[in-house]
Structures are given as structure tokens and as C-alpha cells.
Design an enzyme around this catalytic site. Structure first.
Site, PDB file in Angstrom:
ATOM      1  N   HIS A  24     -28.458   6.455  -1.617  1.00  0.00           N
ATOM      2  CA  HIS A  24     -27.849   7.540  -3.166  1.00  0.00           C
ATOM      3  C   HIS A  24     -29.287   6.645  -3.870  1.00  0.00           C
ATOM      4  O   HIS A  24     -29.556   7.388  -4.798  1.00  0.00           O
ATOM      5  CB  HIS A  24     -26.313   7.123  -3.638  1.00  0.00           C
ATOM      6  CG  HIS A  24     -25.432   8.472  -2.940  1.00  0.00           C
ATOM      7  ND1 HIS A  24     -23.776   7.734  -2.546  1.00  0.00           N
ATOM      8  CD2 HIS A  24     -25.635   9.325  -2.355  1.00  0.00           C
ATOM      9  CE1 HIS A  24     -23.697   8.872  -2.219  1.00  0.00           C
ATOM     10  NE2 HIS A  24     -24.064   8.945  -1.810  1.00  0.00           N
ATOM     11  N   LYS A  48      -9.306  16.670  -2.840  1.00  0.00           N
ATOM     12  CA  LYS A  48      -9.887  15.610  -1.865  1.00  0.00           C
ATOM     13  C   LYS A  48      -8.729  14.360  -2.197  1.00  0.00           C
ATOM     14  O   LYS A  48      -7.815  14.199  -3.476  1.00  0.00           O
ATOM     15  CB  LYS A  48     -11.016  15.379  -2.138  1.00  0.00           C
ATOM     16  CG  LYS A  48     -12.138  15.789  -1.186  1.00  0.00           C
ATOM     17  CD  LYS A  48     -13.724  15.039  -1.392  1.00  0.00           C
ATOM     18  CE  LYS A  48     -14.545  16.791   0.055  1.00  0.00           C
ATOM     19  NZ  LYS A  48     -16.224  15.804  -0.117  1.00  0.00           N
ATOM     20  N   ARG A  97     -30.921  14.419   4.258  1.00  0.00           N
ATOM     21  CA  ARG A  97     -31.311  12.701   5.425  1.00  0.00           C
ATOM     22  C   ARG A  97     -32.189  12.807   6.622  1.00  0.00           C
ATOM     23  O   ARG A  97     -33.197  12.925   6.942  1.00  0.00           O
ATOM     24  CB  ARG A  97     -30.165  12.609   5.446  1.00  0.00           C
ATOM     25  CG  ARG A  97     -30.432  10.911   3.833  1.00  0.00           C
ATOM     26  CD  ARG A  97     -28.241  11.336   4.594  1.00  0.00           C
ATOM     27  NE  ARG A  97     -27.468  12.364   4.691  1.00  0.00           N
ATOM     28  CZ  ARG A  97     -26.123  12.333   4.538  1.00  0.00           C
ATOM     29  NH1 ARG A  97     -25.206  10.911   4.220  1.00  0.00           N
ATOM     30  NH2 ARG A  97     -25.561  13.904   4.448  1.00  0.00           N
ATOM     31  N   SER A 135     -21.622   8.224   2.947  1.00  0.00           N
ATOM     32  CA  SER A 135     -20.483   7.148   1.887  1.00  0.00           C
ATOM     33  C   SER A 135     -19.178   7.633   3.716  1.00  0.00           C
ATOM     34  O   SER A 135     -18.478   6.540   3.833  1.00  0.00           O
ATOM     35  CB  SER A 135     -20.338   7.881   1.074  1.00  0.00           C
ATOM     36  OG  SER A 135     -20.979   8.379   0.142  1.00  0.00           O
TER      37      SER A 135
HETATM   38  O1  PNS Z   1     -21.095  14.538  -2.778  1.00  0.00           O
HETATM   39  P1  PNS Z   1     -21.005  15.238  -2.107  1.00  0.00           P
HETATM   40  O2  PNS Z   1     -19.960  15.810  -1.767  1.00  0.00           O
HETATM   41  O3  PNS Z   1     -21.792  16.652  -0.714  1.00  0.00           O
HETATM   42  O4  PNS Z   1     -21.769  16.459  -3.283  1.00  0.00           O
HETATM   43  C1  PNS Z   1     -20.535  18.037  -2.947  1.00  0.00           C
HETATM   44  C2  PNS Z   1     -21.346  18.380  -4.345  1.00  0.00           C
HETATM   45  C3  PNS Z   1     -20.441  18.487  -5.457  1.00  0.00           C
HETATM   46  C4  PNS Z   1     -22.544  19.027  -5.001  1.00  0.00           C
HETATM   47  C5  PNS Z   1     -21.317  19.916  -4.512  1.00  0.00           C
HETATM   48  O5  PNS Z   1     -19.774  20.303  -3.764  1.00  0.00           O
HETATM   49  C6  PNS Z   1     -20.136  21.040  -5.880  1.00  0.00           C
HETATM   50  O6  PNS Z   1     -21.658  21.355  -6.496  1.00  0.00           O
HETATM   51  N1  PNS Z   1     -19.109  21.114  -6.536  1.00  0.00           N
HETATM   52  C7  PNS Z   1     -18.528  21.757  -8.082  1.00  0.00           C
HETATM   53  C8  PNS Z   1     -18.266  23.274  -7.833  1.00  0.00           C
HETATM   54  C9  PNS Z   1     -19.695  23.970  -7.740  1.00  0.00           C
HETATM   55  O7  PNS Z   1     -20.417  24.274  -8.036  1.00  0.00           O
HETATM   56  N2  PNS Z   1     -19.391  24.540  -6.342  1.00  0.00           N
HETATM   57  C10 PNS Z   1     -20.665  25.867  -5.714  1.00  0.00           C
HETATM   58  C11 PNS Z   1     -21.582  24.715  -5.309  1.00  0.00           C
HETATM   59  S1  PNS Z   1     -22.921  26.151  -4.765  1.00  0.00           S
END
Ligand code: PNS
Length: 177
Positions: A24, A48, A97, A135
Site C-alpha cells: 500500500h 466485516k 499485484r 493484508s
Molecule cells: O481493499 P479492498 O477491500 O479490496 O477494497 C475494496 C473497496 C473498498 C475498494 C470496495 O469494496 C468499495 O469500493 N466499496 C465501496 C462500495 C462500492 O462503491 N461498491 C461498488 C464497487 S464497484
């Protein structure tokens, strides 16, 4: 709600960051070289059960990024595209990645583009040594006694140790009761 008008090119780097890894940090550094402002946005996800609370994660990221004035740390809930719009962001940053990341990231990028055509998703690749860092693996390796130094900032290692100690104390207390 404040917006980023007049602050140059703004990008949002969203994620769970539970916890922040050196991958990150690497992506944030690369983002700073491209954008005037990078907002690291921690998702408030009620579904979560994270290891670190949102406040703990925000405080870790703030401390790790303290020497980078163009980095801001925030939280968000609801749709990412709505949050990005409120911040005046023109781009979302995501780290890529390996090929295994691609399908999920591609779906998200296209859905986000459908929701907001003005927002571009920019994929950045971390340095090779972080291509296997996640993570989830960091938490698992640390919990089972493996070394994670070099893969997370020293502060995260310290917080992982504290968290582990507090979990063990709680379990020992429960056994006694
Ligand atoms: O680090 P992560 O858990 O892979 O991040 C995922 C994240 C936070 C980018 C994704 O879950 C997100 O954008 N959530 C917010 C809700 C949203 O907008 N969902 C539609 C995404 S297409």
C-alpha cells in the site's frame, strides 16, 4: 462537506487497509508522483469483522504517511463513486499485484465507470517484492508466528504485536473466568 476544488489533480485510493502493508505504501508513493493530492480512503464496512478498527487503521496510515503532505487519510461509506465525487477526485487508484487481482479489479473499475463516467480508475503496480503481499496473508502469517518485517511498516508490526497481546490477554481472562 469540503471539496477539492482548486487543489489540482485529486485521486482517491480506497481500501480496507486491515492492516496497511508496504505494498500500500508503495502504491501511495507512486500515486503521489502522478497526482497533486491522494486521499487514502478507508472503507467503513459494517459487515466485516476486521482485526483493526477503522480508527486504528486511520491512525496507522496517518502516522506512516505523516511526511507526505499531499496524502490525506479519510473514511467513507456508501458508494465509492459518490465519495470520490464529493472530494472532487478525477481518479481512483488501485494496486494491481498479479493476474489473479485482475478479474475483480476489472469488474469494479467497469462498474464504477458505469456509475460515474468522469472518474477514471488508474492501476498501479507495486514493486516486485510486494506482489505476494496482502493484508489477509500478513494477518495469517503474523498470527501463526511468522516474520512479516519488511512487508509492513514497522509501526504496523508494532501494532500487530500489541493486538496479538491484547487478544491473548482476553483469551487468558476468559479461561480463568
Ligand atoms: O481493499 P479492498 O477491500 O479490496 O477494497 C475494496 C473497496 C473498498 C475498494 C470496495 O469494496 C468499495 O469500493 N466499496 C465501496 C462500495 C462500492 O462503491 N461498491 C461498488 C464497487 S464497484
Amino acid at each position: 462537506m469540503s471539496t477539492a476544488a482548486g487543489h489540482g489533480r485529486v485521486a482517491v485510493f480506497p481500501g480496507s487497509f486491515d492492516p496497511m502493508t508496504n505494498g500500500h505504501v508503495d502504491i501511495i508513493e507512486r500515486g503521489c508522483a502522478i497526482f497533486d493530492r491522494v486521499i487514502v480512503a478507508v472503507l467503513i464496512n459494517a459487515d466485516k469483522t476486521p482485526l483493526f478498527s477503522v480508527d486504528e487503521r486511520v491512525s496507522i496510515i496517518r502516522e506512516v504517511c505523516a511526511s507526505r503532505p499531499s496524502v490525506e487519510v479519510d473514511t467513507f461509506d456508501g458508494l465509492l463513486v459518490d465519495y470520490a465525487r464529493r472530494q472532487g477526485a478525477t481518479a481512483l487508484i488501485r494496486g494491481l499485484r498479479a493476474v489473479s487481482d485482475f478479474e475483480y479489479e476489472f469488474q469494479m473499475a467497469l462498474m464504477n465507470r458505469r456509475l460515474n463516467h468522469d472518474l477514471e480508475t488508474v492501476f498501479l503496480m507495486p514493486a516486485e517484492q510486494y506482489t505476494y503481499t496482502s493484508s489477509r496473508l500478513i494477518k495469517e502469517v503474523f498470527r501463526l508466528g511468522g516474520a512479516v518485517s519488511g512487508l509492513v511498516p514497522p509501526l504496523v508490526e508494532q501494532r500487530l504485536r500489541q493486538k496479538q497481546a491484547s487478544i491473548e490477554d482476553r483469551l487468558a481472562g476468559r479461561r480463568k473466568a
